[in-house]
Design an enzyme around this catalytic site. Structure first.
Site, PDB file in Angstrom:
ATOM      1  N   TYR A   4      28.455  -3.747 -18.271  1.00 16.25           N
ATOM      2  CA  TYR A   4      29.456  -4.198 -17.296  1.00 16.25           C
ATOM      3  C   TYR A   4      30.735  -3.372 -17.429  1.00 16.25           C
ATOM      4  O   TYR A   4      31.274  -2.874 -16.435  1.00 16.25           O
ATOM      5  CB  TYR A   4      29.750  -5.680 -17.503  1.00 16.25           C
ATOM      6  CG  TYR A   4      30.826  -6.215 -16.591  1.00 16.25           C
ATOM      7  CD1 TYR A   4      30.588  -6.397 -15.238  1.00 16.25           C
ATOM      8  CD2 TYR A   4      32.091  -6.541 -17.076  1.00 16.25           C
ATOM      9  CE1 TYR A   4      31.566  -6.885 -14.392  1.00 16.25           C
ATOM     10  CE2 TYR A   4      33.076  -7.031 -16.239  1.00 16.25           C
ATOM     11  CZ  TYR A   4      32.811  -7.203 -14.899  1.00 16.25           C
ATOM     12  OH  TYR A   4      33.791  -7.681 -14.057  1.00 16.25           O
TER      13      TYR A   4
ATOM     14  N   LYS B 130      32.540  -0.763 -14.637  1.00 16.15           N
ATOM     15  CA  LYS B 130      33.914  -0.936 -14.154  1.00 16.15           C
ATOM     16  C   LYS B 130      34.771   0.284 -14.470  1.00 16.15           C
ATOM     17  O   LYS B 130      35.622   0.683 -13.685  1.00 16.15           O
ATOM     18  CB  LYS B 130      34.526  -2.213 -14.732  1.00 16.15           C
ATOM     19  CG  LYS B 130      33.861  -3.481 -14.204  1.00 16.15           C
ATOM     20  CD  LYS B 130      33.907  -3.529 -12.684  1.00 16.15           C
ATOM     21  CE  LYS B 130      33.268  -4.757 -12.107  1.00 16.15           C
ATOM     22  NZ  LYS B 130      33.432  -4.855 -10.653  1.00 16.15           N
TER      23      LYS B 130
ATOM     24  N   THR C  96      34.667 -17.650 -10.311  1.00 16.27           N
ATOM     25  CA  THR C  96      33.534 -17.326  -9.437  1.00 16.27           C
ATOM     26  C   THR C  96      32.233 -17.571 -10.183  1.00 16.27           C
ATOM     27  O   THR C  96      32.229 -17.906 -11.370  1.00 16.27           O
ATOM     28  CB  THR C  96      33.569 -15.841  -9.009  1.00 16.27           C
ATOM     29  OG1 THR C  96      33.288 -15.024 -10.159  1.00 16.27           O
ATOM     30  CG2 THR C  96      34.905 -15.461  -8.409  1.00 16.27           C
TER      31      THR C  96
END
Length: 173
Positions: free
Chosen positions: A113, A117, A150
């Site tokens: 991840y 990014k 989220t």
């Protein structure tokens, strides 16, 4: 309002989307790259890419590059077209493993991840440099929205889920 489907984990879907969008002959003033996955178990996109890198980075990279001419045509001296890419502060701990972009040697959801990014941040910086050098009326920006409540957190350890549930209303956007 009109909906056009695009799966950023599929290079074919991205190309089909761009083809359908271009057929409409519409200007494109703002492109927001905001799809993503976070901390998913090791899995691949339909094209065989590690999912974080494939969806979070390669999908946005391809979409942006395929729409770049349309963005350039849409921007003017007084109103630049804009590319906004959503990243994460996690990019600060990311390492770009050029010999293992697909995380084949040792998979870590956190590492994959963070690498995706970081790749987005570096891509956006380079893209903005090229746009400026060519006198284009397009700006590219990368943003970190902060901690947002989220469904991206569905793959975190259960203790973090409980802490999020108890404090999310206070600390999360």
């Amino acid at each position: 309002v009109e909906f056009l489907y695009c799966d950023l984990a599929s290079m074919k879907s991205i190309r089909q989307f761009v083809q359908r969008f271009r057929a409409k002959n519409c200007p494109l003033h703002v492109l927001v790259n905001n799809a993503g996955v976070m901390l998913v178990p090791e899995r691949k996109t339909e094209d065989g890419f590690e999912e974080h890198f494939g969806l979070n980075y390669l999908g946005h990279f391809l979409l942006t590059n395929l729409l770049l001419d349309t963005l350039k045509q849409s921007g003017t001296h007084s109103h630049n077209a804009r590319i906004i890419t959503v990243s994460s502060a996690t990019h600060y701990v990311g390492k770009l493993h050029l010999n293992d972009l697909q995380s084949r040697c040792s998979y870590s959801p956190h590492g994959a991840y963070a690498q995706s990014k970081l790749a987005l941040v570096l891509f956006t910086y380079r893209l903005q440099h090229l746009l400026t050098a060519n006198g284009s009326h397009v700006t590219a920006n990368v943003v970190d929205p902060g901690v947002v409540n989220t469904e991206l957190y569905k793959h975190v350890f259960w203790v973090i889920k409980v802490a999020k549930w108890m404090t999310g209303w206070l600390f999360f956007k």
